[in-house]
Design an enzyme around this catalytic site. Structure first.
Site, mmCIF file in Angstrom:
data_model
loop_
_atom_site.group_PDB
_atom_site.id
_atom_site.type_symbol
_atom_site.label_atom_id
_atom_site.label_comp_id
_atom_site.label_asym_id
_atom_site.label_seq_id
_atom_site.Cartn_x
_atom_site.Cartn_y
_atom_site.Cartn_z
ATOM 1 N N CYS A 52 -10.900 0.145 -6.973
ATOM 2 C CA CYS A 52 -10.431 -0.775 -6.372
ATOM 3 C C CYS A 52 -10.864 -2.022 -6.833
ATOM 4 C CB CYS A 52 -10.960 -0.660 -4.676
ATOM 5 S SG CYS A 52 -10.332 -2.300 -3.706
ATOM 6 N N CYS A 106 -4.803 -7.107 -4.205
ATOM 7 C CA CYS A 106 -4.981 -6.175 -5.081
ATOM 8 C C CYS A 106 -5.610 -6.495 -6.432
ATOM 9 C CB CYS A 106 -3.835 -5.112 -5.150
ATOM 10 S SG CYS A 106 -4.611 -3.669 -6.033
ATOM 11 N N GLY A 107 -6.897 -6.441 -6.656
ATOM 12 C CA GLY A 107 -7.533 -6.794 -7.890
ATOM 13 C C GLY A 107 -7.126 -6.175 -8.919
ATOM 14 N N ASN A 165 0.784 -1.095 0.024
ATOM 15 C CA ASN A 165 0.064 -0.025 0.145
ATOM 16 C C ASN A 165 0.761 1.223 -0.092
ATOM 17 O OD1 ASN A 165 -2.592 -1.432 0.131
ATOM 18 N ND2 ASN A 165 -2.065 -1.701 2.299
ATOM 19 N N ASN A 183 -8.522 -10.315 0.740
ATOM 20 C CA ASN A 183 -8.263 -9.049 1.884
ATOM 21 C C ASN A 183 -9.661 -8.576 2.337
ATOM 22 O OD1 ASN A 183 -9.072 -8.084 -0.610
ATOM 23 N ND2 ASN A 183 -7.674 -6.511 -0.650
ATOM 24 N N ASN A 227 -10.813 -2.345 3.794
ATOM 25 C CA ASN A 227 -11.247 -1.483 2.693
ATOM 26 C C ASN A 227 -12.954 -1.172 2.567
ATOM 27 O OD1 ASN A 227 -8.719 -1.668 1.310
ATOM 28 N ND2 ASN A 227 -9.311 -3.704 1.304
ATOM 29 N N ARG A 276 -7.653 0.938 2.901
ATOM 30 C CA ARG A 276 -6.666 0.795 3.945
ATOM 31 C C ARG A 276 -5.227 1.098 3.256
ATOM 32 N NH1 ARG A 276 -5.528 -5.418 5.831
ATOM 33 N NH2 ARG A 276 -5.353 -6.081 3.650
#
Length: 267
Positions: free
Chosen positions: A210, A81-82, A72, A151, A183, A202
């Site tokens: 996202c 992370c898609g 992050n 996540n 998130n 986050r």
């Protein structure tokens, strides 16, 4: 240090090639790279390393040559992370390091990506809707649904316009349910299986998109429609993503993935 800059519907990343796992990537370096005024600017860093060369992915090397070491913007480590996976895949293919379909190791397991015209689709870990909770922002407490996409996510329906939200401050959440942060997605309906979303991630703050958040929103949208399969259109600030659940139980996240610049940064 070489880098590439890429984005998926405005969710942007600094990509660092490190095939042999030789790069030291402390949190303060990630923060400096992601700083939009004093660095390159990004929502996060994608470190490209062979699975066999990273301790978090060595046991996945037989299934995926490459590991997405995602950080992050604040330097913290994330499981998934898609949008990052889709941009990561675009980079691998562009470099000639992989060809479709591409398996990618992540901290939440191996996912697989395919190309469809101008988009990249990733078969994601099936999302798990598992609890009710709330998020508080701007003095308002909104009911939401917790979703595990590899996540943590909290999807909150909103009756007011999305632009009424102030997401410059992280929404408060139940730290017992989400001890490592969450998130938070805020959603309004557009039509059947078509929604708009804003998200506070986050470790990064509000982002234009996202991917795993869209997956969580798609799961809740299908559940609310009492459907086990279907295609959900998710409009984000940076464009449009689609989430598809098949009758056989596969979950796919699709959207554009673009590489916009390459260069060298002096540490």
């Amino acid at each position: 240090m070489l880098f590439t800059k890429g984005h998926g519907t405005g969710n942007d990343f600094v990509i660092l090639p490190d095939p042999d796992g030789a790069l030291d990537l402390p949190a303060d370096l990630v923060r400096e790279l992601c700083d939009r005024h004093f660095g390159l600017g990004a929502d996060g860093v994608l470190r490209v390393v062979r699975s066999a060369k990273h301790p978090d992915a060595a046991d996945l090397a037989a299934d995926a040559e490459w590991f997405m070491d995602y950080r992050n913007a604040d330097g913290s480590v994330a499981e998934m992370c898609g949008n990052g996976v889709r941009v990561f895949t675009r980079y691998l293919v562009d470099q000639g390091w992989a060809s479709f379909p591409v398996p990618v190791a992540t901290r939440s397991g191996v996912v697989r990506a395919v190309a469809e015209a101008d988009t990249i689709s990733v078969r994601m870990k099936p999302p798990r809707v598992y609890a009710a909770s709330t998020a508080t922002t701007g003095g308002f407490t909104l009911p939401g649904v917790a979703v595990d996409c590899g996540n943590p996510h909290l999807v909150c329906g909103l009756s007011a316009p999305l632009d009424s939200l102030d997401l410059t401050v992280a929404p408060d959440h139940d730290e017992t349910l989400f001890p490592h942060g969450v998130n938070v997605e805020f959603v309004t309906p557009v039509a059947d299986l078509h929604v708009r979303m804003r998200v506070h991630e986050r470790g990064s703050g509000e982002t234009l998109s996202c991917g795993s958040g869209a997956l969580a929103v798609g799961a809740v949208t299908l559940r609310d429609a009492k459907l086990s399969a279907g295609r959900v259109t998710v409009e984000v600030l940076g464009g449009t993503l689609t989430v598809t659940a098949t009758e056989s139980g596969e979950w796919w996240l699709a959207g554009p993935a673009v590489l916009v610049a390459t260069g060298e940064v002096t540490l």
